[in-house]
Design a protein around this motif. Structure first.
Motif, PDB file in Angstrom:
ATOM      1  N   LEU A   1     -35.075  48.912 -11.171  1.00  0.00           N
ATOM      2  CA  LEU A   1     -34.403  48.946  -9.925  1.00  0.00           C
ATOM      3  C   LEU A   1     -33.308  48.136 -10.301  1.00  0.00           C
ATOM      4  CD1 LEU A   1     -34.117  49.353  -7.068  1.00  0.00           C
ATOM      5  CD2 LEU A   1     -35.476  47.187  -6.671  1.00  0.00           C
TER       6      LEU A   1
ATOM      7  N   ILE B   1     -30.558  46.085  -8.114  1.00  0.00           N
ATOM      8  CA  ILE B   1     -29.660  45.701  -6.773  1.00  0.00           C
ATOM      9  C   ILE B   1     -28.492  45.159  -6.702  1.00  0.00           C
ATOM     10  CG2 ILE B   1     -30.211  44.847  -4.326  1.00  0.00           C
ATOM     11  CD1 ILE B   1     -33.101  45.057  -4.766  1.00  0.00           C
ATOM     12  N   THR B   2     -27.441  45.470  -5.980  1.00  0.00           N
ATOM     13  CA  THR B   2     -26.369  44.883  -5.867  1.00  0.00           C
ATOM     14  C   THR B   2     -25.779  44.481  -4.455  1.00  0.00           C
ATOM     15  OG1 THR B   2     -23.936  44.766  -6.665  1.00  0.00           O
ATOM     16  CG2 THR B   2     -25.003  46.953  -6.031  1.00  0.00           C
ATOM     17  N   ASN B   3     -24.867  43.482  -4.359  1.00  0.00           N
ATOM     18  CA  ASN B   3     -24.462  43.156  -2.917  1.00  0.00           C
ATOM     19  C   ASN B   3     -23.180  42.745  -2.917  1.00  0.00           C
ATOM     20  OD1 ASN B   3     -25.521  40.630  -3.827  1.00  0.00           O
ATOM     21  ND2 ASN B   3     -25.666  40.079  -1.501  1.00  0.00           N
TER      22      ASN B   3
ATOM     23  N   ALA C   1     -29.702  50.349  -5.922  1.00  0.00           N
ATOM     24  CA  ALA C   1     -29.563  50.009  -4.384  1.00  0.00           C
ATOM     25  C   ALA C   1     -28.692  49.122  -4.236  1.00  0.00           C
ATOM     26  CB  ALA C   1     -31.161  49.614  -3.858  1.00  0.00           C
ATOM     27  N   THR C   2     -28.238  49.023  -3.097  1.00  0.00           N
ATOM     28  CA  THR C   2     -27.272  47.950  -2.460  1.00  0.00           C
ATOM     29  C   THR C   2     -27.516  47.641  -1.111  1.00  0.00           C
ATOM     30  OG1 THR C   2     -24.961  47.488  -2.446  1.00  0.00           O
ATOM     31  CG2 THR C   2     -25.617  49.430  -1.666  1.00  0.00           C
ATOM     32  N   TYR C   3     -26.992  46.499  -0.559  1.00  0.00           N
ATOM     33  CA  TYR C   3     -27.204  46.100   1.004  1.00  0.00           C
ATOM     34  C   TYR C   3     -25.956  45.374   1.060  1.00  0.00           C
ATOM     35  CZ  TYR C   3     -28.931  41.326  -0.888  1.00  0.00           C
ATOM     36  OH  TYR C   3     -28.607  40.089  -1.151  1.00  0.00           O
TER      37      TYR C   3
ATOM     38  N   ARG D   1     -28.837  40.778   4.751  1.00  0.00           N
ATOM     39  CA  ARG D   1     -29.538  41.876   4.462  1.00  0.00           C
ATOM     40  C   ARG D   1     -29.380  42.717   5.922  1.00  0.00           C
ATOM     41  NH1 ARG D   1     -33.157  41.780  -0.645  1.00  0.00           N
ATOM     42  NH2 ARG D   1     -32.653  40.258  -1.619  1.00  0.00           N
TER      43      ARG D   1
ATOM     44  N   PHE E   1     -29.402  48.718   4.222  1.00  0.00           N
ATOM     45  CA  PHE E   1     -30.038  48.741   2.926  1.00  0.00           C
ATOM     46  C   PHE E   1     -29.869  50.269   2.418  1.00  0.00           C
ATOM     47  CE2 PHE E   1     -33.366  49.474  -0.175  1.00  0.00           C
ATOM     48  CZ  PHE E   1     -33.065  48.359  -1.054  1.00  0.00           C
TER      49      PHE E   1
ATOM     50  N   ILE F   1     -30.513  52.948  -1.026  1.00  0.00           N
ATOM     51  CA  ILE F   1     -30.835  53.306  -2.287  1.00  0.00           C
ATOM     52  C   ILE F   1     -30.219  54.733  -2.661  1.00  0.00           C
ATOM     53  CG2 ILE F   1     -32.918  54.133  -3.573  1.00  0.00           C
ATOM     54  CD1 ILE F   1     -34.760  52.652  -2.178  1.00  0.00           C
TER      55      ILE F   1
END
Length: 230
Positions: A9, A11-13, A35-37, A45, A48, A50
């Motif tokens: 996984l 994850i970025t934001n 994924a990102t949020y 958050r 969200f 994916i």
């Protein structure tokens, strides 16, 4: 590449990822997900996402999180776009000893100063910051619209559109672009591409190639610094 393909996984934001970047990462990962949020310090958050080849919403930051509501307050005549407002258990009740900032919270709704839009399925898309909007002769221009068009071009790694002063129109669009390695793309190619895909007032009047963009310690580009570059 080989060392990353077995990641489970990523994850970025902080900001939306470009479609090209998402697709490149998805090609590298064997079975993992990217994924990102979207969120703020005041509303962590809030969405969200994916990324999925079947869904194909590569430019979105996803659906609202559980018990979180998101609405768009349109203003300044920009169709289908406006300020992102968030309501939910993740939103602060008030700022600490800051009455001026507390005006950004009305009936539990936090005004984020981010500009965005929701599609018909409720997915949120980030279009920039209110302060980044460019006013060309009274027409409101969202920089990300121009940047997404330019970033479609092979040979462009990243681009940033800013407003610069103009005697007649108040502001006009200037584009800063970073080329990919070994790219020989010319300014004229970018202009022709923009003319085909954008209204005339959104087409950059000048383009400046850069080796690198000024960034914060978190990797976000400092747009305000680019406005002073000549």
């Amino acid at each position: 590449k080989n060392s990353c393909e077995n990641l489970r996984l990523i994850i970025t934001n902080s900001t939306a990822i470009s479609e090209n970047t998402v697709k490149k990462i998805m090609k590298i990962l064997k079975t993992g997900k990217i994924a990102t949020y979207y969120g703020l310090t005041e509303a962590s958050r809030s969405t969200f996402m994916i990324f999925d080849e079947k869904l194909r919403k590569y430019n979105s930051v996803g659906l609202p999180a559980t018990n979180v509501e998101i609405k768009i307050e349109s203003k300044d005549g920009v169709k289908n776009n406006g300020e992102i407002c968030i309501k939910g258990p993740n939103v602060i009740e008030s700022y600490w000893r800051n009455e001026e900032m507390n005006r950004n919270i009305e009936n539990g709704w936090l005004k984020t100063s981010d500009v965005g839009h929701l599609d018909e399925e409720g997915y949120l898309y980030l279009d920039g910051r209110i302060d980044d909007m460019i006013n060309v002769g009274g027409e409101k221009v969202i920089p990300s619209e121009i940047e997404m068009i330019v970033n479609e071009l092979e040979g462009i790694e990243e681009s940033i559109a800013v407003g610069i002063p103009h005697n007649t129109f108040g502001q006009v669009v200037k584009l800063f672009a970073k080329k990919t390695i070994k790219s020989k793309i010319q300014e004229s190619e970018i202009i022709v591409h923009c003319v085909k895909k954008l209204e005339r007032y959104k087409v950059p009047i000048s383009i400046q190639f850069v080796d690198e963009f000024p960034r914060t310690e978190y990797g976000k580009i400092k747009r305000y610094e680019l406005k002073d570059w000549r």
